[in-house]
Design an enzyme around this catalytic site. Structure first.
Site, mmCIF file in Angstrom:
data_model
loop_
_atom_site.group_PDB
_atom_site.id
_atom_site.type_symbol
_atom_site.label_atom_id
_atom_site.label_comp_id
_atom_site.label_asym_id
_atom_site.label_seq_id
_atom_site.Cartn_x
_atom_site.Cartn_y
_atom_site.Cartn_z
ATOM 1 N N LYS A 97 0.870 -1.186 0.000
ATOM 2 C CA LYS A 97 0.000 0.000 0.000
ATOM 3 C C LYS A 97 0.903 1.230 0.000
ATOM 4 O O LYS A 97 1.798 1.346 0.851
ATOM 5 C CB LYS A 97 -0.884 0.003 1.249
ATOM 6 C CG LYS A 97 -1.993 -1.028 1.179
ATOM 7 C CD LYS A 97 -3.011 -0.839 2.268
ATOM 8 C CE LYS A 97 -4.208 -1.748 2.070
ATOM 9 N NZ LYS A 97 -3.887 -3.146 1.750
ATOM 10 N N ASP A 131 -1.626 -2.136 -4.175
ATOM 11 C CA ASP A 131 -3.039 -2.127 -3.768
ATOM 12 C C ASP A 131 -3.644 -0.754 -4.029
ATOM 13 O O ASP A 131 -2.936 0.253 -4.085
ATOM 14 C CB ASP A 131 -3.168 -2.415 -2.265
ATOM 15 C CG ASP A 131 -2.986 -3.892 -1.923
ATOM 16 O OD1 ASP A 131 -2.923 -4.721 -2.846
ATOM 17 O OD2 ASP A 131 -2.908 -4.202 -0.713
ATOM 18 N N MET A 132 -4.992 -0.719 -4.119
ATOM 19 C CA MET A 132 -5.662 0.573 -4.255
ATOM 20 C C MET A 132 -6.357 0.905 -2.932
ATOM 21 O O MET A 132 -6.999 0.051 -2.334
ATOM 22 C CB MET A 132 -6.671 0.530 -5.401
ATOM 23 C CG MET A 132 -7.222 1.886 -5.759
ATOM 24 S SD MET A 132 -5.952 3.142 -6.133
ATOM 25 C CE MET A 132 -5.568 2.765 -7.846
ATOM 26 N N GLN A 162 -10.851 -0.591 -8.589
ATOM 27 C CA GLN A 162 -12.050 -0.937 -7.798
ATOM 28 C C GLN A 162 -13.304 -0.640 -8.614
ATOM 29 O O GLN A 162 -13.520 0.502 -9.026
ATOM 30 C CB GLN A 162 -12.063 -0.071 -6.525
ATOM 31 C CG GLN A 162 -10.845 -0.252 -5.642
ATOM 32 C CD GLN A 162 -10.487 1.028 -4.879
ATOM 33 O OE1 GLN A 162 -10.576 2.127 -5.423
ATOM 34 N NE2 GLN A 162 -10.064 0.883 -3.631
ATOM 35 N N ARG A 183 -5.393 -5.956 -11.024
ATOM 36 C CA ARG A 183 -6.302 -6.746 -10.184
ATOM 37 C C ARG A 183 -7.610 -5.955 -10.103
ATOM 38 O O ARG A 183 -7.586 -4.794 -9.692
ATOM 39 C CB ARG A 183 -5.733 -6.921 -8.773
ATOM 40 C CG ARG A 183 -6.768 -7.530 -7.802
ATOM 41 C CD ARG A 183 -6.424 -7.277 -6.335
ATOM 42 N NE ARG A 183 -5.184 -7.874 -5.933
ATOM 43 C CZ ARG A 183 -4.446 -7.398 -4.910
ATOM 44 N NH1 ARG A 183 -4.826 -6.333 -4.235
ATOM 45 N NH2 ARG A 183 -3.307 -7.984 -4.596
ATOM 46 N N GLY A 187 -13.902 -3.023 -4.201
ATOM 47 C CA GLY A 187 -13.532 -1.820 -3.442
ATOM 48 C C GLY A 187 -14.032 -1.907 -2.017
ATOM 49 O O GLY A 187 -15.170 -2.304 -1.781
ATOM 50 N N THR A 225 -12.329 -11.655 -6.155
ATOM 51 C CA THR A 225 -13.696 -11.629 -5.643
ATOM 52 C C THR A 225 -14.034 -12.962 -4.967
ATOM 53 O O THR A 225 -13.417 -13.982 -5.269
ATOM 54 C CB THR A 225 -14.704 -11.383 -6.796
ATOM 55 O OG1 THR A 225 -16.015 -11.277 -6.253
ATOM 56 C CG2 THR A 225 -14.672 -12.466 -7.859
ATOM 57 N N HIS A 226 -15.027 -12.899 -4.054
ATOM 58 C CA HIS A 226 -15.566 -14.139 -3.489
ATOM 59 C C HIS A 226 -16.992 -14.336 -3.968
ATOM 60 O O HIS A 226 -17.701 -15.192 -3.497
ATOM 61 C CB HIS A 226 -15.570 -14.066 -1.956
ATOM 62 C CG HIS A 226 -14.322 -13.487 -1.406
ATOM 63 N ND1 HIS A 226 -14.183 -12.146 -1.118
ATOM 64 C CD2 HIS A 226 -13.138 -14.064 -1.137
ATOM 65 C CE1 HIS A 226 -12.966 -11.915 -0.687
ATOM 66 N NE2 HIS A 226 -12.306 -13.054 -0.690
#
Ligand SMILES: Cc1cc2nc3c(=O)[nH]c(=O)nc-3n(C[C@H](O)[C@H](O)[C@H](O)COP(=O)(O)OP(=O)(O)OC[C@H]3O[C@@H](n4cnc5c(N)ncnc54)[C@H](O)[C@@H]3O)c2cc1C
Length: 306
Positions: A97, A131-132, A162, A183, A187, A225-226
């Protein structure tokens, strides 16, 4: 919705961590989403993930760096992680990050720090994912990433977008021109309607639009994603377009939908698990609680059992 916002608010009050950890349930919930407080514990978790056919991405948690000296400690930690990955042979890359490297202190400092990590990863044949974070740093993050990408290869450094942000489809088109490994995720921060879609339906629709763009680009991306609907849409699009199964990877968070992680790996998909660890786990943990009403309910029900 109110509970989600409340938890996201509490996630920014790290002082509450000491209070919260007095409850044993809270500690138990933490170990579900966070792989431990040190690199040894995270390495052990990654070995288990690798044994189940998935790769990993290390994430050292610390969103509260206050000065340049503290950002230098973060750089040391990441150099240590990259060395550890090579020594042990575990299958993992790293996620960083930029605020942890000083983005909100001085973007130049964040760039120099991130550059040191990407250079080391490049030397070792590894990969760094940027990462965002919240929308106040989206453009700064993209700017630093573009500088890094101009100096290093597509397989050295990648970024995150995101789907809840209105700007993301345009960003994806722009970044694919570099090209860049992206990726896509939904978000995780608290954003207003001026920058983000307030309705889940629009966030999901945008996710699918961006996913299709990524899959068709010919570059290797991460579908994070899940959500079974997003996963099924990805597999459907892959089949319809005759895209190979190993042209992308699915990504999920440590401790979330382990059943689905294992199933996708068994079905031959590339599966990467994001493995957070570190002493400063509190804000990350609270964002995970905020993501799912059942998590909040579980906490409420058990809070006073001790
Ligand atoms: C590998 C990875 C990297 C990420 N990196 C970033 C990043 O850089 N920046 C950023 O803003 N966000 C990041 N995220 C978080 C992401 O933005 C979402 O907040 C998170 O993934 C939940 O969205 P979802 O796609 O799983 O869908 P949702 O619609 O939120 O969830 C779908 C289903 O997944 C399950 N689920 C989801 N979250 C949880 C949970 N916490 N606990 C239990 N079950 C859950 C539930 O069954 C839920 O119904 C990342 C996520 C992943 C998987």
């Amino acid at each position: 919705m109110l509970s989600r916002n409340a938890l996201l608010y509490l996630s920014r009050r790290e002082g509450l961590k000491d209070f919260a950890t007095r409850f044993s349930l809270f500690k138990k919930m933490t170990t579900r989403f966070v792989a431990g407080e040190d690199i040894e514990e995270a390495t052990a978790a990654i070995r288990e993930i690798n044994a189940k056919g998935a790769t990993a991405s290390f994430d050292h948690l610390n969103e509260s760096v206050a000065n340049a000296a503290e950002t230098a400690e973060e750089v040391r930690e990441y150099l240590n992680i990259l060395a550890r990955i090579e020594e042990t042979g575990i299958k993992s890359n790293v996620s960083i990050k930029l605020t942890q490297f000083g983005l909100e202190i001085d973007p130049e400092l964040a760039y120099r720090n991130a550059r040191a990590i990407v250079e080391d990863a490049h030397r070792r044949g590894n990969f760094v994912r940027v990462d965002m974070e919240g929308s106040s740093v989206t453009q700064l993050t993209i700017d630093v990433f573009k500088r890094l990408r101009a100096e290093f290869g597509v397989n050295d450094v990648g970024i995150v977008l995101q789907s809840y942000l209105r700007r993301t489809y345009d960003d994806a088109q722009d970044l694919l021109k570099l090209p860049a490994r992206i990726r896509i995720c939904k978000g995780a921060y608290n954003e207003g309607p001026e920058v983000a879609f307030p309705d889940k339906k629009d966030v999901d629709e945008n996710y699918v639009r961006v996913m299709k763009l990524l899959l068709e680009s010919g570059t290797y991306h991460g579908i994070a994603t899940h959500d079974p609907n997003m996963i099924n849409a990805t597999i459907r699009h892959m089949r319809e377009q005759g895209i190979s199964q190993d042209a992308f990877e699915f990504q999920m968070l440590y401790g979330v939908r382990r059943d689905l992680q294992e199933k996708l790996a068994q079905d031959g998909y590339n599966m990467r698990v994001y493995v957070p660890y570190g002493k400063h786990w509190y804000p990350y943990f609270m964002r995970r609680l905020a993501e799912r009403p059942a998590n909040i309910w579980f906490i409420m029900k058990n809070l006073f059992k001790g």
